[in-house]
Design a protein around this motif. Structure first.
Motif, PDB file in Angstrom:
ATOM      1  N   CYS A   1       2.297   1.820  -3.450  1.00 43.34           N
ATOM      2  CA  CYS A   1       1.306   2.272  -4.444  1.00 43.34           C
ATOM      3  C   CYS A   1       0.177   2.997  -3.729  1.00 43.34           C
ATOM      4  O   CYS A   1      -0.979   2.513  -3.718  1.00 43.34           O
ATOM      5  N   PRO A   2       0.454   4.147  -3.113  1.00 46.00           N
ATOM      6  CA  PRO A   2      -0.548   4.809  -2.256  1.00 46.00           C
ATOM      7  C   PRO A   2      -1.798   5.276  -2.988  1.00 46.00           C
ATOM      8  O   PRO A   2      -2.903   5.148  -2.464  1.00 46.00           O
ATOM      9  N   GLU A   3      -1.657   5.812  -4.183  1.00 50.03           N
ATOM     10  CA  GLU A   3      -2.828   6.333  -4.898  1.00 50.03           C
ATOM     11  C   GLU A   3      -3.812   5.215  -5.220  1.00 50.03           C
ATOM     12  O   GLU A   3      -5.023   5.362  -5.032  1.00 50.03           O
ATOM     13  N   ARG A   4      -3.285   4.089  -5.709  1.00 52.44           N
ATOM     14  CA  ARG A   4      -4.149   2.961  -6.044  1.00 52.44           C
ATOM     15  C   ARG A   4      -4.837   2.417  -4.800  1.00 52.44           C
ATOM     16  O   ARG A   4      -6.029   2.088  -4.816  1.00 52.44           O
ATOM     17  N   SER A   5      -4.102   2.342  -3.701  1.00 55.48           N
ATOM     18  CA  SER A   5      -4.668   1.813  -2.454  1.00 55.48           C
ATOM     19  C   SER A   5      -5.757   2.718  -1.913  1.00 55.48           C
ATOM     20  O   SER A   5      -6.830   2.250  -1.497  1.00 55.48           O
ATOM     21  N   LEU A   6      -5.507   4.037  -1.928  1.00 57.80           N
ATOM     22  CA  LEU A   6      -6.499   4.980  -1.412  1.00 57.80           C
ATOM     23  C   LEU A   6      -7.756   4.977  -2.275  1.00 57.80           C
ATOM     24  O   LEU A   6      -8.879   5.045  -1.764  1.00 57.80           O
ATOM     25  N   GLU A   7      -7.572   4.874  -3.579  1.00 54.43           N
ATOM     26  CA  GLU A   7      -8.725   4.834  -4.479  1.00 54.43           C
ATOM     27  C   GLU A   7      -9.581   3.594  -4.212  1.00 54.43           C
ATOM     28  O   GLU A   7     -10.817   3.667  -4.195  1.00 54.43           O
TER      29      GLU A   7
ATOM     30  N   SER B   1       0.837  -1.211   0.000  1.00 48.38           N
ATOM     31  CA  SER B   1       0.000   0.000   0.000  1.00 48.38           C
ATOM     32  C   SER B   1       0.866   1.253   0.000  1.00 48.38           C
ATOM     33  O   SER B   1       0.566   2.240  -0.680  1.00 48.38           O
TER      34      SER B   1
ATOM     35  N   GLU C   1     -11.416   4.018  -0.846  1.00 50.70           N
ATOM     36  CA  GLU C   1     -12.532   4.958  -0.973  1.00 50.70           C
ATOM     37  C   GLU C   1     -13.740   4.277  -1.608  1.00 50.70           C
ATOM     38  O   GLU C   1     -14.876   4.468  -1.182  1.00 50.70           O
TER      39      GLU C   1
END
Length: 298
Positions: free
Chosen positions: A274-280, A271, A283
């Motif tokens: 790849c923070p953006e993918r995980s946060l998306e 995570s 959400e």
């Protein structure tokens, strides 16, 4: 035979296998000698293995394993195991192993707590070693590039595989557990595809399910990440990254918390990579949960 001496106790004082190997070593072909030396160096492990599994460990066939055993003067694998077991004085019975463990802590609650904590501390120290940190980083690099993640575990490890797949799914990667036994695993293995990564939760034993999964991963050119309980496991040669997490010092019980911790660490590291993918993904997960929950009446 002296009073009180049993046939088994007499055999334990004689290393029949070692003697046979010393006497016949020069007559063995390189292939048969490789099998014999593997057995000699992994005597406890061999007690729980089939000829096929020993062949897998030594890059030979089960027929070669049987020929090696017979070349050493044994009738077959059963005769060999009985000889090794008599000499080693061990048992593979989980009932007797558990009995030995409970006897060692003498029904003392504090002793039980100490037993678990000492073993978990030992494993966590291993997880933080330079070698395991390097392996963890290599594993996360592979996972960050994957289009899918399969997690293989059998028995209790199958439960962990299901949990780990759920964690990786939250990182935005299609993830699934491979936790069936026997031919039922075949259908699950169909989910493996080129571009995926296979995580294998093993303890050094190459059971048939693991052998088949390794072969399928090789066919599809899928990288393999292994969690192993034995540092000298030959399974490492099939892995692109491998972490060593020893089990309890007393093998009468299997403590699985270290594997849980390793999987949670790997998922969190993915995570972070790849923070953006995980946060998306998270959400969207919250949105779906909100949609499922019953609305409060005003």
């Amino acid at each position: 035979m002296p009073a009180g001496e049993t046939h088994t106790s007499r055999l334990r004082r004689t290393d029949r296998f070692g003697e046979q190997l010393r006497r016949r070593r020069d007559r063995l072909s390189p292939g048969l000698l490789a099998v014999a030396e593997y057995i000699d160096g992994h005597r406890h492990t061999v007690l729980a293995k089939s000829a096929l599994e020993i062949g897998f460990e030594t890059n030979t066939s089960d027929a070669t394993v049987i020929r090696a055993i017979q070349a050493l003067g044994f009738q077959g694998l059963v005769d060999l195991k009985e000889t090794l077991e008599a000499y080693l004085g061990v048992t593979d019975s989980p009932v007797e192993k558990m009995a030995a463990t409970t006897k060692s802590i003498s029904g003392n609650c504090d002793a039980a707590i100490d037993f678990v904590l000492d073993n978990q501390k030992n494993t966590l120290e291993m997880l933080s070693s330079a070698e395991n940190r390097e392996a963890m980083a290599a594993a996360v690099r592979l996972l960050s590039q994957a289009r899918g993640i399969g997690v293989l575990g059998i028995g209790a490890s199958g439960i962990i595989a299901t949990y780990a797949a759920r964690l990786f799914q939250r990182s935005g990667v299609h993830s699934y557990a491979l936790n069936a036994t026997g031919i039922a695993l075949a259908e699950q293995l169909l989910e493996l595809e080129n571009g995926h990564v296979l995580i294998m939760l093993l303890h050094g034993r190459a059971h048939r399910e693991a052998q088949t999964a390794i072969a399928e991963a090789g066919r599809l050119d899928i990288p393999i990440i292994m969690l192993l309980g034995q540092e000298d496991s030959v399974l490492k040669k099939h892995a692109n990254a491998s972490l060593f997490l020893p089990r309890a010092k007393n093998e009468g019980v299997a403590l699985h918390a270290p594997t849980f911790i390793a999987m949670e660490t790997m998922a969190l590291a993915l995570s972070a990579a790849c923070p953006e993918r995980s946060l998306e993904t998270l959400e969207r997960l919250v949105e779906l949960r909100t949609s499922i929950r019953p609305h409060k009446r005003v």
